[in-house]
Design a protein around this motif. Structure first.
Motif, PDB file in Angstrom:
ATOM      1  N   LYS A  52       0.830  -1.211   0.000  1.00  0.00           N
ATOM      2  CA  LYS A  52       0.000   0.000   0.000  1.00  0.00           C
ATOM      3  C   LYS A  52       0.865   1.262   0.000  1.00  0.00           C
ATOM      4  N   SER A  53       1.831   1.309   0.925  1.00  0.00           N
ATOM      5  CA  SER A  53       2.675   2.505   1.029  1.00  0.00           C
ATOM      6  C   SER A  53       3.497   2.707  -0.234  1.00  0.00           C
ATOM      7  N   THR A  54       4.010   1.641  -0.784  1.00  0.00           N
ATOM      8  CA  THR A  54       4.794   1.746  -2.015  1.00  0.00           C
ATOM      9  C   THR A  54       3.939   2.274  -3.163  1.00  0.00           C
ATOM     10  N   TYR A  55       2.682   1.834  -3.200  1.00  0.00           N
ATOM     11  CA  TYR A  55       1.770   2.261  -4.265  1.00  0.00           C
ATOM     12  C   TYR A  55       1.525   3.765  -4.226  1.00  0.00           C
ATOM     13  N   ILE A  56       1.208   4.304  -3.044  1.00  0.00           N
ATOM     14  CA  ILE A  56       0.898   5.740  -2.980  1.00  0.00           C
ATOM     15  C   ILE A  56       2.170   6.581  -3.126  1.00  0.00           C
ATOM     16  N   ARG A  57       3.301   6.080  -2.637  1.00  0.00           N
ATOM     17  CA  ARG A  57       4.556   6.807  -2.816  1.00  0.00           C
ATOM     18  C   ARG A  57       4.910   6.930  -4.293  1.00  0.00           C
ATOM     19  N   SER A  58       4.679   5.866  -5.035  1.00  0.00           N
ATOM     20  CA  SER A  58       5.028   5.886  -6.458  1.00  0.00           C
ATOM     21  C   SER A  58       4.225   6.946  -7.200  1.00  0.00           C
ATOM     22  N   ILE A  59       2.975   7.177  -6.791  1.00  0.00           N
ATOM     23  CA  ILE A  59       2.149   8.205  -7.431  1.00  0.00           C
ATOM     24  C   ILE A  59       2.757   9.587  -7.212  1.00  0.00           C
ATOM     25  N   ALA A  60       3.132   9.876  -5.968  1.00  0.00           N
ATOM     26  CA  ALA A  60       3.710  11.186  -5.661  1.00  0.00           C
ATOM     27  C   ALA A  60       5.057  11.382  -6.355  1.00  0.00           C
ATOM     28  N   LEU A  61       5.904  10.357  -6.346  1.00  0.00           N
ATOM     29  CA  LEU A  61       7.228  10.475  -6.965  1.00  0.00           C
ATOM     30  C   LEU A  61       7.115  10.685  -8.472  1.00  0.00           C
ATOM     31  N   GLN A  62       6.199   9.969  -9.116  1.00  0.00           N
ATOM     32  CA  GLN A  62       6.023  10.144 -10.553  1.00  0.00           C
ATOM     33  C   GLN A  62       5.477  11.532 -10.881  1.00  0.00           C
ATOM     34  N   SER A  63       4.640  12.079 -10.016  1.00  0.00           N
ATOM     35  CA  SER A  63       4.138  13.440 -10.237  1.00  0.00           C
ATOM     36  C   SER A  63       5.275  14.449 -10.174  1.00  0.00           C
ATOM     37  N   VAL A  64       6.178  14.285  -9.211  1.00  0.00           N
ATOM     38  CA  VAL A  64       7.330  15.181  -9.105  1.00  0.00           C
ATOM     39  C   VAL A  64       8.211  15.047 -10.347  1.00  0.00           C
ATOM     40  N   MET A  65       8.467  13.831 -10.778  1.00  0.00           N
ATOM     41  CA  MET A  65       9.282  13.615 -11.973  1.00  0.00           C
ATOM     42  C   MET A  65       8.653  14.264 -13.199  1.00  0.00           C
ATOM     43  N   ALA A  66       7.343  14.098 -13.336  1.00  0.00           N
ATOM     44  CA  ALA A  66       6.654  14.634 -14.511  1.00  0.00           C
ATOM     45  C   ALA A  66       6.722  16.151 -14.554  1.00  0.00           C
ATOM     46  N   GLN A  67       6.542  16.808 -13.405  1.00  0.00           N
ATOM     47  CA  GLN A  67       6.562  18.277 -13.396  1.00  0.00           C
ATOM     48  C   GLN A  67       7.976  18.838 -13.427  1.00  0.00           C
ATOM     49  N   ALA A  68       8.972  17.999 -13.162  1.00  0.00           N
ATOM     50  CA  ALA A  68      10.356  18.429 -13.352  1.00  0.00           C
ATOM     51  C   ALA A  68      10.765  18.351 -14.823  1.00  0.00           C
TER      52      ALA A  68
END
Length: 893
Positions: free
Chosen positions: A567-583
């Motif tokens: 569960k934690s890995t799943y939600i973390r991956s969403i946030a990390l990918q959002s940061v990568m995309a906006q960078a």
């Protein structure tokens, strides 16, 4: 112009302003008591060993205006900010965390202000040892700030800076204080018209608070500070220090400008497709020195001139030559007029074959022969002497080896200068000759010197110092001439940093199989992976991808599942990918689209803050309070197991209340919980989706009572199914908890589940929320149809199917209402009155009737019946207080 050149914009103006010969230098009038602190490797968000001064000030009032000024003495850059903040000073703390200054200044009269207290609280326990210093109020002078800007700013930027300074009083005062502190306490000032000054708004980038930076491992791994298992470590494929700084800045401040992000996507795509360009760019970047540090050293003026300054000046000029030579090979990106004058000056003053190197002995030789032959006759004679003494040292070493039958190597380091390096095996059967002194025994070698060698070292040092002293006049003349033409070089350095970052993104996308994202209103990820864990476990685990989909109608997603199910890995991956995309980076998925988020909040850590005397639950509540005060509709929030640090009843109640507030905020939220009642209670709220991480349970043939659990790490729709609800007991049994304890726990759990099942919601109570949810879903699909690519017969067929599905679901809701027993008669009259006030079925028929007509899609999609706001603000149904109490007793809610 290619996509790569659009993403990297370099100014094409040149300036040839001459400087006056007299420069005012201010000597420190008071010693600094806390200076020269080491910047440790545990820098969570810092710029390594950069010296950055920050000055802060604020206005009075409930919504204070905050002024900030950052001066980076290492890169000769000043950033001024002024913005309205809240009483929590979230944006101020974010700015400070991004720049990570070594010193923070505040007016001594404001030592008891909330701003200083909150900043001190945020810095508590920081490994960077940031010092807060109170400075006398007289240094916070608006007029002095304008004088500094006029004297130090680039001529091209001066007019715009004057306009900005006129409207940003507090930022200008902070700049005056920071410059005064640099001159008094650090004995540093800058040459006129050489300081990069810019005003930076708080808008234009995603706000990420300090706790989120740490818990999401954006810059540093939580367990091992030197590990590369962080987002910054993963994405650091850069080849230059400028690129590394640019990457770090974009991870902590991802862009919110759609055009900038798309230009970066196009540039990375171009680099990925054109392998020859990609390889040539990497080759050009690989030879570059730290240009920011080099150019900054050329414009920074120390108050004390000594031999060390002369020596370092030669080093910086050699670095400048390497930079200019490298820029000339990148002519496609850099306009020649930006560097041609500096290139001519360097070629005129320096020998063609000299360069900057890192080996100490070779660097010393490069310094000696830096100035072109024939500029100074005495200098040429001194260099000849230096060369002859060096040759004598090599000849003497050869003679020693032949005389004593030894294999001797000549080595050099800055402390001992030349010394001898002899294999230890040479002395296994004989003693070390007396001629060798200063003997140091290593594991396999002997290091030593001779008296003659020590004398020659002194002669070489004297000859070297004489050459440097004679060269200094030519070097300083070159530096003085370069300063008036250095502005374009700073811009080129910034562009190279951005190019290096984009090249690193291309390298990452190619080697890690990443995909180019899209910017839309929906967050949709197909086969997404956790970027950090995937790379760290690439050789030990096969990563299982998951899909993500969220819009305004399913923006609050409750995630349940077994412990260790992902569960934690799943939600973390969403946030990390959002940061990568906006960078501007590609992301680990097969398809991805993101909305632009302006804030990122994460509450995932469960450690007690011992140093702050705060328990796990208190730390949770503090972080959640910060989130609720600052959340906006364009925020991304991830919350992991909220409320588990207190009693079950209180934890569930608090989790429900916080979830309600997060739903009302209309932000995108992923909410992980082990409270099984929470998904049921919120299941019919508009915008809420229930998901779970699935687990396969099985029994063995040998022992049917033994249950095996297999984590699938796949996200599935709905809450945990009844067959999997005893995952805690299964896990306890797997770790060999005593059987008697398992039996008692099983009986208690079954009894509690039976009681909860008897209290489930009845259809009549949930009828209105379900209808509203259905209507909002229809509205969203109609809007997507209006903005999508379907046309003509294809669109008409899709709308027809949508109409049929809507009628079937509406009929199912009506059937559920009709099957309700006599005990619900008390609610019938109230429900009819609500339906009379707002006929949801009629509204639904109206929507369907319009949707069957292709030309009427715009009207259908634009009907604003305020369903979403109604569901958020009114809860389930607006009814009288006494009737509401009756419903609560009936639902046991």
């Amino acid at each position: 112009m290619t996509s790569l050149m659009k993403a990297i914009t370099i100014g094409d103006t040149t300036t040839s302003t001459s400087y006056g010969k007299e420069i005012t230098r201010t000597t420190s009038s008071r010693p600094r008591t806390s200076r020269s602190r080491p910047r440790t490797a545990a820098t969570s968000t810092g710029y390594d060993d950069n010296d950055i001064i920050c000055a802060i000030s604020e206005s009075r009032g409930l919504c204070p205006t905050v002024g900030l000024s950052f001066i980076n003495l290492t890169t000769s850059e000043a950033v001024l900010c002024q913005f309205a903040d809240t009483q929590t000073y979230a944006r101020t703390c974010h700015k400070i965390s991004v720049f990570a200054p070594s010193d923070i200044l505040y007016a001594s009269t404001a030592s008891d202000s909330s701003l200083v207290s909150i900043i001190a609280e945020n810095l508590k326990g920081d490994d960077n040892e940031i010092v807060l210093t109170g400075l006398h109020r007289k240094y916070w002078a608006d007029g002095q700030g304008h004088e500094y800007i006029t004297r130090l700013a680039w001529p091209d930027d001066l007019e715009s800076l004057k306009v900005s300074a006129g409207g940003n009083y507090f930022a200008t005062c902070c700049f005056a204080a920071a410059m005064s502190f640099a001159e008094m306490a650090m004995s540093v000032t800058f040459a006129p018209q050489t300081l990069r000054i810019r005003f930076e708004s708080s808008e234009g980038s995603m706000m990420v608070d300090l706790s989120t930076i740490a818990s999401m491992e954006l810059i540093q791994n939580l367990q091992h500070t030197k590990s590369r298992n962080s987002l910054f470590g993963l994405m650091k494929e850069t080849l230059t220090r400028m690129g590394e700084r640019t990457l770090r800045r974009n991870i902590l401040q991802p862009s919110t400008d759609a055009s900038t992000i798309n230009e970066r996507y196009d540039a990375v795509s171009e680099l990925c497709m054109k392998q020859e360009m990609f390889a040539a760019t990497q080759d050009a970047l690989g030879v570059l020195v730290d240009t920011d540090r080099c150019l900054s050293a050329l414009v920074r003026l120390p108050t004390k001139l000594n031999f060390e300054y002369m020596e370092q000046s030669v080093n910086h000029v050699l670095m400048l030559k390497v930079f200019v030579d490298a820029v000339s090979t990148m002519a496609g990106l850099c306009a020649a007029e930006n560097y041609s004058e500096v290139e001519d000056l360097v070629k005129y003053a320096l020998n063609d074959d000299v360069s900057f190197v890192t080996q100490p002995a070779e660097l010393r030789n490069q310094r000696v022969f830096a100035i072109r032959v024939g500029v100074n006759g005495f200098l040429d004679v001194a260099r000849t002497t230096y060369k002859e003494i060096n040759q004598d040292v090599h000849d003497m070493t050869t003679e020693l080896g032949e005389e004593h039958q030894l294999c001797i190597d000549l080595k050099f380091d800055p402390a001992r200068h030349y010394y001898l390096h002899i294999p230890a095996s040479e002395f296994d059967e004989r003693p070390i000759p007396d001629i060798f002194v200063n003997v140091v025994r290593r594991k396999r070698v002997i290091e030593c010197q001779t008296l003659d060698l020590m004398k020659m070292n002194q002669k070489i040092k004297d000859a070297h110092n004489e050459v440097i002293s004679m060269s200094d006049r030519s070097i300083q003349e070159l530096i003085e001439a370069v300063r008036s033409r250095i502005h374009p070089l700073f811009k080129i350095s910034e562009a190279i940093g951005l190019l290096d970052m984009l090249t690193g993104f291309a390298q990452l996308a190619t080697t890690q199989d990443y995909v180019k994202p899209e910017l839309t209103q929906a967050l949709a990820i197909k086969a997404g992976r956790h970027p950090i864990r995937e790379k760290a476990q690439a050789h030990t685990h096969k990563w299982i991808p998951n899909d993500v989909y969220a819009t305004q109608q399913n923006r609050f997603q409750i995630i349940t599942g077994c412990n260790m199910s992902g569960k934690s890995t799943y939600i973390r991956s969403i946030a990390l990918q959002s940061v990568m995309a906006q960078a501007g980076s590609f992301v680990p998925a097969t398809y991805a689209s993101f909305p632009i988020f302006r804030q990122l909040f994460a509450r995932i850590s469960t450690d007690s803050a011992v140093e702050a005397n705060v328990s796990t639950f208190a730390a949770e509540m503090r972080d959640i309070a910060h989130i609720l005060r600052n959340i906006e509709p364009h925020s991304l929030v991830i919350v992991d197991e909220l409320g588990r640090g207190t009693s079950t009843t209180d934890g569930l109640a608090i989790a429900i209340a916080i979830a309600e507030a997060l739903i009302e905020s209309k932000a995108f939220v992923w909410f992980v919980t082990h409270f099984r009642d929470l998904p049921r209670i919120l299941s019919e709220r508009a915008g809420v989706v229930n998901l779970h991480l699935s687990v396969n349970f099985s029994t063995t043939d040998d022992d049917p009572t033994t249950t095996r659990m297999k984590m699938t790490y796949k996200v599935s729709d709905g809450p945990i199914p009844p067959s999997n609800q005893y995952y805690g007991l299964a896990l306890a049994r797997a770790i060999n908890l005593p059987e008697r304890v398992i039996e008692v726990a099983t009986l208690v759990s079954e009894e509690l589940n039976e009681q909860n099942a008897a209290k489930k919601d009845e259809p009549r109570v949930m009828a209105m929320p379900r209808r509203r949810r259905l209507m909002l879903s229809l509205r969203e699909q109609l809007i997507l149809a209006r903005e999508g690519g379907l046309k003509g017969a294809e669109l008409k067929a899709w709308l027809k199917k949508l109409q049929e599905e809507f009628l079937v679901r509406m009929e199912a809701l009506n059937s559920d209402e009709q099957d309700v027993g006599a005990r619900e008669d008390a609610f019938t009259e109230h429900t009819e009155s609500v339906d009379g006030d707002y006929d949801m079925e009629s509204a639904g028929d109206e929507h369907v009737a319009v949707s069957t007509n292709t030309d009427g899609i715009t009207d259908a999609g634009s009907q604003q019946h305020d369903g979403d706001s109604t569901s958020s603000e009114q809860g389930f149904v607006e009814i009288k207080r006494e009737e509401f109490e009756g419903i609560k007793r009936e639902r046991k809610y």
